[in-house]
Design a protein around this motif. Structure first.
Motif, PDB file in Angstrom:
ATOM      1  N   VAL A 177       0.697  -8.696  29.062  1.00 35.41           N
ATOM      2  CA  VAL A 177       1.409  -8.771  30.346  1.00 35.41           C
ATOM      3  C   VAL A 177       2.909  -8.617  30.127  1.00 35.41           C
ATOM      4  N   TRP A 178       3.426  -9.293  29.122  1.00 31.23           N
ATOM      5  CA  TRP A 178       4.863  -9.229  28.810  1.00 31.23           C
ATOM      6  C   TRP A 178       5.299  -7.801  28.495  1.00 31.23           C
ATOM      7  N   LEU A 179       4.485  -7.097  27.683  1.00 30.76           N
ATOM      8  CA  LEU A 179       4.858  -5.735  27.309  1.00 30.76           C
ATOM      9  C   LEU A 179       4.754  -4.792  28.500  1.00 30.76           C
ATOM     10  N   MET A 180       3.781  -5.020  29.374  1.00 28.89           N
ATOM     11  CA  MET A 180       3.697  -4.228  30.598  1.00 28.89           C
ATOM     12  C   MET A 180       4.965  -4.403  31.435  1.00 28.89           C
ATOM     13  N   GLN A 181       5.429  -5.628  31.558  1.00 29.29           N
ATOM     14  CA  GLN A 181       6.635  -5.894  32.335  1.00 29.29           C
ATOM     15  C   GLN A 181       7.848  -5.204  31.725  1.00 29.29           C
ATOM     16  N   ARG A 182       7.923  -5.205  30.405  1.00 30.43           N
ATOM     17  CA  ARG A 182       9.059  -4.578  29.733  1.00 30.43           C
ATOM     18  C   ARG A 182       9.025  -3.063  29.875  1.00 30.43           C
ATOM     19  N   GLN A 183       7.855  -2.527  30.143  1.00 28.86           N
ATOM     20  CA  GLN A 183       7.720  -1.084  30.315  1.00 28.86           C
ATOM     21  C   GLN A 183       7.516  -0.721  31.787  1.00 28.86           C
ATOM     22  N   ASN A 184       8.141  -1.524  32.650  1.00 25.91           N
ATOM     23  CA  ASN A 184       8.143  -1.250  34.090  1.00 25.91           C
ATOM     24  C   ASN A 184       6.742  -1.148  34.684  1.00 25.91           C
ATOM     25  N   GLY A 185       5.854  -2.019  34.233  1.00 26.34           N
ATOM     26  CA  GLY A 185       4.515  -2.081  34.797  1.00 26.34           C
ATOM     27  C   GLY A 185       3.536  -1.075  34.233  1.00 26.34           C
ATOM     28  N   ALA A 186       3.916  -0.370  33.182  1.00 27.93           N
ATOM     29  CA  ALA A 186       3.019   0.633  32.588  1.00 27.93           C
ATOM     30  C   ALA A 186       1.728  -0.026  32.123  1.00 27.93           C
ATOM     31  N   SER A 187       0.603   0.600  32.443  1.00 28.01           N
ATOM     32  CA  SER A 187      -0.694   0.035  32.053  1.00 28.01           C
ATOM     33  C   SER A 187      -1.169   0.566  30.703  1.00 28.01           C
ATOM     34  N   HIS A 188      -0.553   1.635  30.218  1.00 26.97           N
ATOM     35  CA  HIS A 188      -0.952   2.233  28.941  1.00 26.97           C
ATOM     36  C   HIS A 188       0.062   1.821  27.888  1.00 26.97           C
ATOM     37  N   LEU A 189      -0.390   1.045  26.902  1.00 31.11           N
ATOM     38  CA  LEU A 189       0.494   0.472  25.888  1.00 31.11           C
ATOM     39  C   LEU A 189       0.126   1.026  24.514  1.00 31.11           C
ATOM     40  N   ARG A 190       1.102   1.616  23.845  1.00 24.84           N
ATOM     41  CA  ARG A 190       0.865   2.254  22.560  1.00 24.84           C
ATOM     42  C   ARG A 190       1.264   1.315  21.420  1.00 24.84           C
ATOM     43  N   LEU A 191       0.317   0.476  21.028  1.00 23.51           N
ATOM     44  CA  LEU A 191       0.469  -0.387  19.855  1.00 23.51           C
ATOM     45  C   LEU A 191      -0.866  -0.418  19.128  1.00 23.51           C
ATOM     46  N   SER A 192      -0.805  -0.444  17.812  1.00 25.35           N
ATOM     47  CA  SER A 192      -2.032  -0.553  17.034  1.00 25.35           C
ATOM     48  C   SER A 192      -2.503  -2.003  17.032  1.00 25.35           C
ATOM     49  N   GLN A 193      -3.732  -2.225  16.589  1.00 28.41           N
ATOM     50  CA  GLN A 193      -4.240  -3.592  16.528  1.00 28.41           C
ATOM     51  C   GLN A 193      -3.490  -4.408  15.475  1.00 28.41           C
ATOM     52  N   ASP A 194      -3.011  -3.761  14.426  1.00 32.48           N
ATOM     53  CA  ASP A 194      -2.179  -4.476  13.453  1.00 32.48           C
ATOM     54  C   ASP A 194      -0.898  -4.981  14.114  1.00 32.48           C
ATOM     55  N   GLU A 195      -0.323  -4.154  14.984  1.00 33.75           N
ATOM     56  CA  GLU A 195       0.915  -4.550  15.669  1.00 33.75           C
ATOM     57  C   GLU A 195       0.658  -5.654  16.683  1.00 33.75           C
ATOM     58  N   TRP A 196      -0.487  -5.607  17.373  1.00 31.54           N
ATOM     59  CA  TRP A 196      -0.838  -6.716  18.265  1.00 31.54           C
ATOM     60  C   TRP A 196      -1.030  -7.998  17.460  1.00 31.54           C
ATOM     61  N   ALA A 197      -1.632  -7.876  16.278  1.00 30.20           N
ATOM     62  CA  ALA A 197      -1.835  -9.054  15.428  1.00 30.20           C
ATOM     63  C   ALA A 197      -0.503  -9.677  15.025  1.00 30.20           C
ATOM     64  N   ASP A 198       0.497  -8.849  14.720  1.00 26.18           N
ATOM     65  CA  ASP A 198       1.821  -9.368  14.380  1.00 26.18           C
ATOM     66  C   ASP A 198       2.466 -10.066  15.569  1.00 26.18           C
ATOM     67  N   LEU A 199       2.178  -9.596  16.770  1.00 28.21           N
ATOM     68  CA  LEU A 199       2.764 -10.198  17.962  1.00 28.21           C
ATOM     69  C   LEU A 199       2.217 -11.587  18.241  1.00 28.21           C
ATOM     70  N   VAL A 200       0.951 -11.808  17.926  1.00 23.32           N
ATOM     71  CA  VAL A 200       0.329 -13.101  18.256  1.00 23.32           C
ATOM     72  C   VAL A 200       0.093 -13.963  17.021  1.00 23.32           C
ATOM     73  N   VAL A 201       0.584 -13.512  15.869  1.00 23.94           N
ATOM     74  CA  VAL A 201       0.475 -14.263  14.609  1.00 23.94           C
ATOM     75  C   VAL A 201      -0.986 -14.589  14.314  1.00 23.94           C
ATOM     76  N   ALA A 202      -1.796 -13.552  14.212  1.00 21.19           N
ATOM     77  CA  ALA A 202      -3.223 -13.711  13.917  1.00 21.19           C
ATOM     78  C   ALA A 202      -3.670 -12.548  13.046  1.00 21.19           C
ATOM     79  N   SER A 203      -4.864 -12.672  12.497  1.00 21.37           N
ATOM     80  CA  SER A 203      -5.382 -11.587  11.665  1.00 21.37           C
ATOM     81  C   SER A 203      -5.845 -10.436  12.548  1.00 21.37           C
ATOM     82  N   ARG A 204      -5.879  -9.248  11.972  1.00 17.48           N
ATOM     83  CA  ARG A 204      -6.317  -8.073  12.723  1.00 17.48           C
ATOM     84  C   ARG A 204      -7.771  -8.228  13.163  1.00 17.48           C
ATOM     85  N   SER A 205      -8.608  -8.816  12.318  1.00 18.24           N
ATOM     86  CA  SER A 205     -10.026  -8.956  12.659  1.00 18.24           C
ATOM     87  C   SER A 205     -10.224  -9.866  13.869  1.00 18.24           C
ATOM     88  N   ARG A 206      -9.456 -10.950  13.945  1.00 18.47           N
ATOM     89  CA  ARG A 206      -9.580 -11.853  15.103  1.00 18.47           C
ATOM     90  C   ARG A 206      -9.077 -11.170  16.365  1.00 18.47           C
TER      91      ARG A 206
END
Length: 251
Positions: A177-206
């Motif tokens: 939701v935060w990244l959508m807001q930063r991109q003016n409501g864009a629904s298509h977000l270009r981040l890999s699962q590794d990058e999402w894992a870094d954002l939430v401080v979790a392993s890629r598998s989780r």
């Protein structure tokens, strides 16, 4: 920051950096910079140089004393911090018109945040020595730097609180939701699962398990190194945002 491949332009004219019109507009409309007195704005711009930075190239490293001050004019820069344990995590993404740096750029203290170009981008750079002079000449600039540093510390505290109190699904949904807001409501977000894992401080598998669950529920669709949000209301439910913001009932 490796300066060899960078294309640099002197900022002798504060309004002429070799920037496109939309880049100049973003720079002048950035909330932090716009709040500065005009004199401080002009002084900063006369000390700035423009750099073209390739994706993946570092702008500053964690723990290094000599740092500069940056303004993104094109593209995106990823800011990362490090826990005491040594675990790194993504704190934020900085876009056009946003400035970042730390008081370490003015007092030689080690940097707490690492900055790496997320995409090919252009940034204005003010060197550490120049920042020291600017701060001594413009007290309002020091106050603005302090406010920015306090805001970053508050963000770190929020991350720590969410790690201790929220399940992974809620943390991940909030970041989407935060990244959508930063991109003016864009629904298509270009981040890999590794990058999402870094954002939430979790392993890629989780993270993969949670994203797959969201996909099955029709909240989003996973694509190659990206995702597309299909239901923002459902995503906000998972993020527990509406629950947090719901007003308390009268006693």
């Amino acid at each position: 920051m490796n300066r060899t491949p960078l294309q640099t332009h002197a900022a002798n004219d504060p309004l002429s950096f070799g920037l496109a019109l939309h880049e100049r507009a973003a720079l002048q409309q950035g909330p932090w910079f716009r709040a500065l007195p005009a004199q401080a704005q002009a002084a900063m711009l006369t000390q700035a140089t423009l750099h073209a930075v390739a994706a993946g190239q570092p702008l500053c490293r964690h723990g290094i004393a000599r740092n500069d001050w940056f303004a993104v004019t094109r593209g995106s820069v990823r800011l990362s911090a490090v826990f005491v344990s040594g675990k790194a995590f993504t704190l934020s993404f900085m876009g056009p018109g946003e400035w970042f740096g730390e008081l370490s750029a003015a007092d030689d203290m080690p940097n707490l945040v690492e900055a790496v170009a997320q995409t090919d981008c252009s940034v204005l750079v003010i060197r550490s020595a120049s920042m020291k002079r600017l701060v001594s000449q413009h007290p309002t600039l020091l106050q603005a730097l302090l406010r920015m540093s306090y805001a970053r510390l508050a963000e770190l505290e929020r991350v720590m609180e969410e790690l201790q109190t929220l399940p992974l699904a809620a943390r991940l949904a909030r970041k989407i939701v935060w990244l959508m807001q930063r991109q003016n409501g864009a629904s298509h977000l270009r981040l890999s699962q590794d990058e999402w894992a870094d954002l939430v401080v979790a392993s890629r598998s989780r993270v993969n398990l949670v994203l797959r669950s969201m996909e099955r529920e029709g909240v989003l669709r996973l694509e190659r190194r990206s995702l597309c949000v299909l239901s923002l209301p459902r995503l906000r439910e998972l993020a527990l945002l509406d629950l947090v913001r719901r007003p308390r009932a009268a006693a």
